[in-house]
Design a protein around this motif. Structure first.
Motif, PDB file in Angstrom:
ATOM      1  N   VAL A 213       0.833  -1.207   0.000  1.00  0.00           N
ATOM      2  CA  VAL A 213       0.000   0.000   0.000  1.00  0.00           C
ATOM      3  C   VAL A 213       0.869   1.259   0.000  1.00  0.00           C
ATOM      4  O   VAL A 213       0.597   2.222  -0.716  1.00  0.00           O
ATOM      5  CB  VAL A 213      -0.940  -0.008   1.228  1.00  0.00           C
ATOM      6  CG1 VAL A 213      -1.721   1.303   1.311  1.00  0.00           C
ATOM      7  CG2 VAL A 213      -1.902  -1.188   1.154  1.00  0.00           C
ATOM      8  N   GLU A 214       1.934   1.247   0.804  1.00  0.00           N
ATOM      9  CA  GLU A 214       2.739   2.446   0.992  1.00  0.00           C
ATOM     10  C   GLU A 214       3.803   2.638  -0.088  1.00  0.00           C
ATOM     11  O   GLU A 214       4.371   3.715  -0.208  1.00  0.00           O
ATOM     12  CB  GLU A 214       3.440   2.398   2.362  1.00  0.00           C
ATOM     13  CG  GLU A 214       2.486   2.281   3.538  1.00  0.00           C
ATOM     14  CD  GLU A 214       1.586   3.491   3.697  1.00  0.00           C
ATOM     15  OE1 GLU A 214       1.944   4.571   3.181  1.00  0.00           O
ATOM     16  OE2 GLU A 214       0.527   3.365   4.334  1.00  0.00           O
ATOM     17  N   SER A 216       3.674   3.022  -3.162  1.00  0.00           N
ATOM     18  CA  SER A 216       3.353   3.866  -4.320  1.00  0.00           C
ATOM     19  C   SER A 216       4.130   5.179  -4.304  1.00  0.00           C
ATOM     20  O   SER A 216       4.359   5.789  -5.350  1.00  0.00           O
ATOM     21  CB  SER A 216       1.852   4.152  -4.358  1.00  0.00           C
ATOM     22  OG  SER A 216       1.440   4.806  -3.171  1.00  0.00           O
ATOM     23  N   GLN A 249      -8.416   9.225  -2.531  1.00  0.00           N
ATOM     24  CA  GLN A 249      -7.189   8.444  -2.421  1.00  0.00           C
ATOM     25  C   GLN A 249      -6.826   8.179  -0.962  1.00  0.00           C
ATOM     26  O   GLN A 249      -6.409   7.078  -0.608  1.00  0.00           O
ATOM     27  CB  GLN A 249      -6.040   9.165  -3.128  1.00  0.00           C
ATOM     28  CG  GLN A 249      -6.191   9.204  -4.643  1.00  0.00           C
ATOM     29  CD  GLN A 249      -4.989   9.839  -5.320  1.00  0.00           C
ATOM     30  OE1 GLN A 249      -4.118  10.407  -4.664  1.00  0.00           O
ATOM     31  NE2 GLN A 249      -4.934   9.749  -6.634  1.00  0.00           N
ATOM     32  N   LYS A 250      -6.999   9.191  -0.111  1.00  0.00           N
ATOM     33  CA  LYS A 250      -6.712   8.989   1.303  1.00  0.00           C
ATOM     34  C   LYS A 250      -7.689   8.013   1.937  1.00  0.00           C
ATOM     35  O   LYS A 250      -7.321   7.200   2.795  1.00  0.00           O
ATOM     36  CB  LYS A 250      -6.756  10.332   2.040  1.00  0.00           C
ATOM     37  CG  LYS A 250      -5.527  11.198   1.827  1.00  0.00           C
ATOM     38  CD  LYS A 250      -5.502  12.360   2.786  1.00  0.00           C
ATOM     39  CE  LYS A 250      -4.196  13.145   2.662  1.00  0.00           C
ATOM     40  NZ  LYS A 250      -4.140  14.280   3.621  1.00  0.00           N
ATOM     41  N   LYS A 253      -6.614   4.542   0.824  1.00  0.00           N
ATOM     42  CA  LYS A 253      -5.396   4.121   1.522  1.00  0.00           C
ATOM     43  C   LYS A 253      -5.686   3.752   2.970  1.00  0.00           C
ATOM     44  O   LYS A 253      -5.138   2.776   3.494  1.00  0.00           O
ATOM     45  CB  LYS A 253      -4.339   5.224   1.462  1.00  0.00           C
ATOM     46  CG  LYS A 253      -3.484   5.177   0.208  1.00  0.00           C
ATOM     47  CD  LYS A 253      -2.167   5.873   0.435  1.00  0.00           C
ATOM     48  CE  LYS A 253      -1.193   5.565  -0.689  1.00  0.00           C
ATOM     49  NZ  LYS A 253       0.141   6.151  -0.464  1.00  0.00           N
ATOM     50  N   ARG A 257      -5.098   0.108   4.685  1.00  0.00           N
ATOM     51  CA  ARG A 257      -4.320  -0.092   5.909  1.00  0.00           C
ATOM     52  C   ARG A 257      -5.111  -0.921   6.922  1.00  0.00           C
ATOM     53  O   ARG A 257      -4.551  -1.800   7.595  1.00  0.00           O
ATOM     54  CB  ARG A 257      -3.939   1.264   6.511  1.00  0.00           C
ATOM     55  CG  ARG A 257      -2.942   2.059   5.666  1.00  0.00           C
ATOM     56  CD  ARG A 257      -2.471   3.295   6.410  1.00  0.00           C
ATOM     57  NE  ARG A 257      -1.594   4.116   5.572  1.00  0.00           N
ATOM     58  CZ  ARG A 257      -1.962   5.272   5.021  1.00  0.00           C
ATOM     59  NH1 ARG A 257      -3.181   5.738   5.218  1.00  0.00           N
ATOM     60  NH2 ARG A 257      -1.118   5.955   4.265  1.00  0.00           N
TER      61      ARG A 257
END
Length: 318
Positions: A213-214, A216, A249-250, A253, A257
């Motif tokens: 996930v992170e 990117s 997008q947030k 994400k 998570r």
């Protein structure tokens, strides 16, 4: 068929409703299909020419995972990346080139219609109309170039979920007693038929998923970082003015998570063979993401360094 049946059975067959499915026979066929896959997996594990030091069933799980991902999911991921590339390098530049002309056109229409109000109201109405026109044109271009973002994002999910669910079901069935999985251990797994007693592999699964996930942000060009900083500053200015800003997008994400943490909890309750498959698949996905993002980063850097095509000066009139 009726010639070999008793009279009563023949009558029952003739009066059976057309198209009616016997649930028990359907369950038997489904059960047999799963049994066929499980038996095929066991036969493959025995037939593979593995070194004696390699645990046969664990190694077969890893090999099947890698091969199935290479054959099935990687081609679709490359296809999705090509669609994304067309959207970023062909459609978006067209939209950006249309913005000045559309802005002038909308302004002229508003002046012709005699729209009045405060400066802020006129700017808001102008921006809303421009956005509507550009969004409509953008959707048309996405359709023409066959690169709709929604379908592009759904391609990996559509192609991976059936394979993931199917192999998980097969391995879960193989873990039910009596099973040869009881006789094999791997890493922190006491047996492939029981959950990881140390929760090491479930935690590794969550960390790998979170890294995917992170990651990117790890392969971004300078232009992308600069653009992201400008967008973030623009959002902060809108929030400071009291406006509501929705950041999809947030939200996505944050949801991913949470899924990473949830996978740890679920993985502590599944058999060892299933968790080994999940960890292998997640690791393959992480490496695949790194490789594709790295190649994309190199390609964009080469495009940025490439000299722009020179425009020929118009010939002087005689």
């Amino acid at each position: 068929m009726l010639a070999h049946c008793s009279p009563r059975r023949a009558v029952n067959v003739l009066h059976r409703p057309y198209g009616k499915v016997n649930p028990r026979s359907f369950q038997r066929r489904t059960f047999v299909s799963i049994e066929t896959l499980t038996n095929g997996f066991l036969d493959l594990a025995i037939a593979l020419p593995l070194p004696p030091s390699f645990p046969p069933y664990s190694t077969t799980i890893i090999i099947c995972t890698v091969v199935s991902r290479l054959i099935w999911t990687v081609p679709f991921s490359i296809w999705a990346k090509q669609r994304q590339r067309r959207a970023e390098e062909e459609v978006i530049p067209i939209i950006n080139s249309l913005k000045p002309g559309v802005s002038k056109l909308v302004l002229a229409e508003m002046q012709k219609a005699g729209v009045r109000g405060t400066k802020e109201q006129i700017q808001a109405a102008h921006g809303k109309r421009v956005k509507q026109l550009l969004t409509t044109r953008q959707k048309q271009l996405f359709s023409e170039y066959h690169c709709s973002p929604g379908f592009t994002m759904a391609i990996p999910i559509i192609t991976q979920v059936p394979l993931f669910m199917g192999f998980s079901i097969v391995l879960n069935r193989l873990s039910q007693a009596p099973t040869p999985f009881d006789s094999e251990s791997f890493l922190t797994l006491s047996t492939l038929a029981h959950a990881d007693p140390t929760a090491t592999l479930p935690i590794a699964l969550g960390l790998i998923t979170l890294a995917n996930v992170e990651s990117s942000r790890w392969f971004m060009t300078d232009a992308q970082r600069e653009r992201q900083e400008k967008v973030q500053k623009w959002k902060e200015d809108r929030i400071a003015r009291g406006e509501t800003v929705i950041e999809p997008q947030k939200i996505i994400k944050s949801a991913l998570r949470l899924i990473s943490v949830g996978r740890i909890v679920v993985a502590t309750m599944v058999p060892g063979g299933v968790i080994l498959y999940w960890v292998t698949s997640a690791t393959f996905g992480l490496v695949q993401t790194w490789i594709m993002d790295y190649w994309e980063l190199r390609r964009k850097r080469k495009l940025a360094l490439a000299p722009a095509p020179s425009k020929k000066a118009p010939a002087a009139k005689q």
